[in-house]
Motif scaffolding. Structure first.
Motif, PDB file in Angstrom:
ATOM      1  N   UNK A   1      38.687  31.922  30.204  1.00 50.84           N
ATOM      2  CA  UNK A   1      39.667  30.924  30.641  1.00 50.84           C
ATOM      3  C   UNK A   1      39.433  29.528  30.073  1.00 50.84           C
ATOM      4  N   UNK A   2      38.291  29.289  29.417  1.00 50.91           N
ATOM      5  CA  UNK A   2      38.023  27.991  28.812  1.00 50.91           C
ATOM      6  C   UNK A   2      37.631  26.908  29.797  1.00 50.91           C
ATOM      7  N   UNK A   3      36.752  27.239  30.741  1.00 51.38           N
ATOM      8  CA  UNK A   3      36.320  26.275  31.757  1.00 51.38           C
ATOM      9  C   UNK A   3      35.386  25.221  31.159  1.00 51.38           C
ATOM     10  N   UNK A   4      35.708  23.931  31.337  1.00 59.62           N
ATOM     11  CA  UNK A   4      34.853  22.873  30.797  1.00 59.62           C
ATOM     12  C   UNK A   4      33.672  22.570  31.727  1.00 59.62           C
ATOM     13  N   UNK A   5      32.606  21.964  31.187  1.00 63.01           N
ATOM     14  CA  UNK A   5      31.465  21.574  32.019  1.00 63.01           C
ATOM     15  C   UNK A   5      31.899  20.671  33.179  1.00 63.01           C
ATOM     16  N   UNK A   6      31.250  20.875  34.324  1.00 59.56           N
ATOM     17  CA  UNK A   6      31.536  20.086  35.517  1.00 59.56           C
ATOM     18  C   UNK A   6      32.536  20.731  36.461  1.00 59.56           C
ATOM     19  N   UNK A   7      33.304  21.699  35.994  1.00 61.09           N
ATOM     20  CA  UNK A   7      34.311  22.347  36.828  1.00 61.09           C
ATOM     21  C   UNK A   7      33.700  23.452  37.683  1.00 61.09           C
ATOM     22  N   UNK A   8      34.279  23.640  38.867  1.00 64.09           N
ATOM     23  CA  UNK A   8      33.927  24.769  39.728  1.00 64.09           C
ATOM     24  C   UNK A   8      34.785  25.955  39.314  1.00 64.09           C
ATOM     25  N   UNK A   9      34.170  27.127  39.274  1.00 61.54           N
ATOM     26  CA  UNK A   9      34.871  28.349  38.872  1.00 61.54           C
ATOM     27  C   UNK A   9      34.523  29.477  39.831  1.00 61.54           C
ATOM     28  N   UNK A  10      35.336  30.527  39.795  1.00 63.10           N
ATOM     29  CA  UNK A  10      34.940  31.737  40.517  1.00 63.10           C
ATOM     30  C   UNK A  10      34.766  32.852  39.496  1.00 63.10           C
ATOM     31  N   UNK A  11      33.836  33.751  39.792  1.00 62.73           N
ATOM     32  CA  UNK A  11      33.461  34.787  38.835  1.00 62.73           C
ATOM     33  C   UNK A  11      33.600  36.178  39.442  1.00 62.73           C
ATOM     34  N   UNK A  12      33.666  37.147  38.560  1.00 66.29           N
ATOM     35  CA  UNK A  12      33.573  38.552  38.937  1.00 66.29           C
ATOM     36  C   UNK A  12      32.314  39.099  38.290  1.00 66.29           C
ATOM     37  N   UNK A  13      31.637  39.992  39.000  1.00 69.40           N
ATOM     38  CA  UNK A  13      30.385  40.555  38.500  1.00 69.40           C
ATOM     39  C   UNK A  13      30.510  42.064  38.327  1.00 69.40           C
ATOM     40  N   UNK A  14      29.573  42.628  37.580  1.00 70.52           N
ATOM     41  CA  UNK A  14      29.531  44.068  37.384  1.00 70.52           C
ATOM     42  C   UNK A  14      30.699  44.557  36.542  1.00 70.52           C
ATOM     43  N   UNK A  15      31.195  45.741  36.852  1.00 62.48           N
ATOM     44  CA  UNK A  15      32.300  46.338  36.107  1.00 62.48           C
ATOM     45  C   UNK A  15      33.549  45.460  36.164  1.00 62.48           C
ATOM     46  N   UNK A  16      33.762  44.778  37.268  1.00 68.01           N
ATOM     47  CA  UNK A  16      34.924  43.897  37.398  1.00 68.01           C
ATOM     48  C   UNK A  16      34.905  42.779  36.363  1.00 68.01           C
ATOM     49  N   UNK A  17      33.721  42.373  35.916  1.00 68.55           N
ATOM     50  CA  UNK A  17      33.615  41.327  34.896  1.00 68.55           C
ATOM     51  C   UNK A  17      34.253  41.787  33.587  1.00 68.55           C
ATOM     52  N   UNK A  18      34.022  43.019  33.219  1.00 69.87           N
ATOM     53  CA  UNK A  18      34.645  43.548  31.989  1.00 69.87           C
ATOM     54  C   UNK A  18      36.162  43.587  32.121  1.00 69.87           C
ATOM     55  N   UNK A  19      36.645  43.913  33.310  1.00 69.54           N
ATOM     56  CA  UNK A  19      38.093  43.996  33.542  1.00 69.54           C
ATOM     57  C   UNK A  19      38.746  42.613  33.428  1.00 69.54           C
ATOM     58  N   UNK A  20      37.980  41.543  33.648  1.00 70.20           N
ATOM     59  CA  UNK A  20      38.508  40.185  33.563  1.00 70.20           C
ATOM     60  C   UNK A  20      38.632  39.690  32.126  1.00 70.20           C
ATOM     61  N   UNK A  21      38.001  40.391  31.196  1.00 67.13           N
ATOM     62  CA  UNK A  21      38.012  39.979  29.791  1.00 67.13           C
ATOM     63  C   UNK A  21      39.260  40.525  29.085  1.00 67.13           C
TER      64      UNK A  21
END
Length: 84
Positions: A42-62
Motif C-alpha cells: 500500500x506504500x505506507x510512509x514512515x510515521x504512519x500507523x498501519x494494520x497488518x495481516x500475518x501468516x497465510x493471510x499476509x500472502x493473500x494481501x499481496x
C-alpha cells in the motif's frame, strides 16, 4: 491475526531470495516496542500507523500471492492515537 504497528522506515535489500520478488519492505514497531519487517503493497510512509495481516493471510494481501511473506501491511490507519 491483524495487528496495529507504526512504520519506522523503509527497508532496502538489494539481495533477496527470488520468492520475495520486488516487494517493498517496511520496518515496523509495535505498541509494546517489538520490531518486525513487513511487505508493503500500500506504500505506507514512515510515521504512519498501519494494520497488518500475518501468516497465510499476509500472502493473500499481496498483489502477487506467490511472494514469500508472513507479515503484510493491509492498510494505513487514519486518526489513530497510541495508548498510554
Amino acid at each position: 491475526m491483524m495487528e496495529v504497528w507504526r512504520v519506522v522506515d523503509e527497508l532496502v535489500c538489494t539481495r533477496r531470495v527470488p520468492e520475495m520478488g520486488s516487494a517493498s519492505l517496511r520496518i515496523l514497531k509495535g505498541q509494546k516496542g517489538d520490531i518486525s519487517v513487513a511487505t508493503d503493497p500500500v506504500g505506507a510512509p514512515p510515521g504512519k500507523w498501519v494494520f497488518t495481516a500475518a501468516g497465510t493471510a499476509a500472502r493473500m494481501a499481496m498483489p502477487d500471492r506467490t511472494v514469500a511473506t508472513d507479515l503484510a501491511i493491509c492498510g494505513i490507519i487514519d486518526g489513530w492515537e497510541e495508548e498510554g
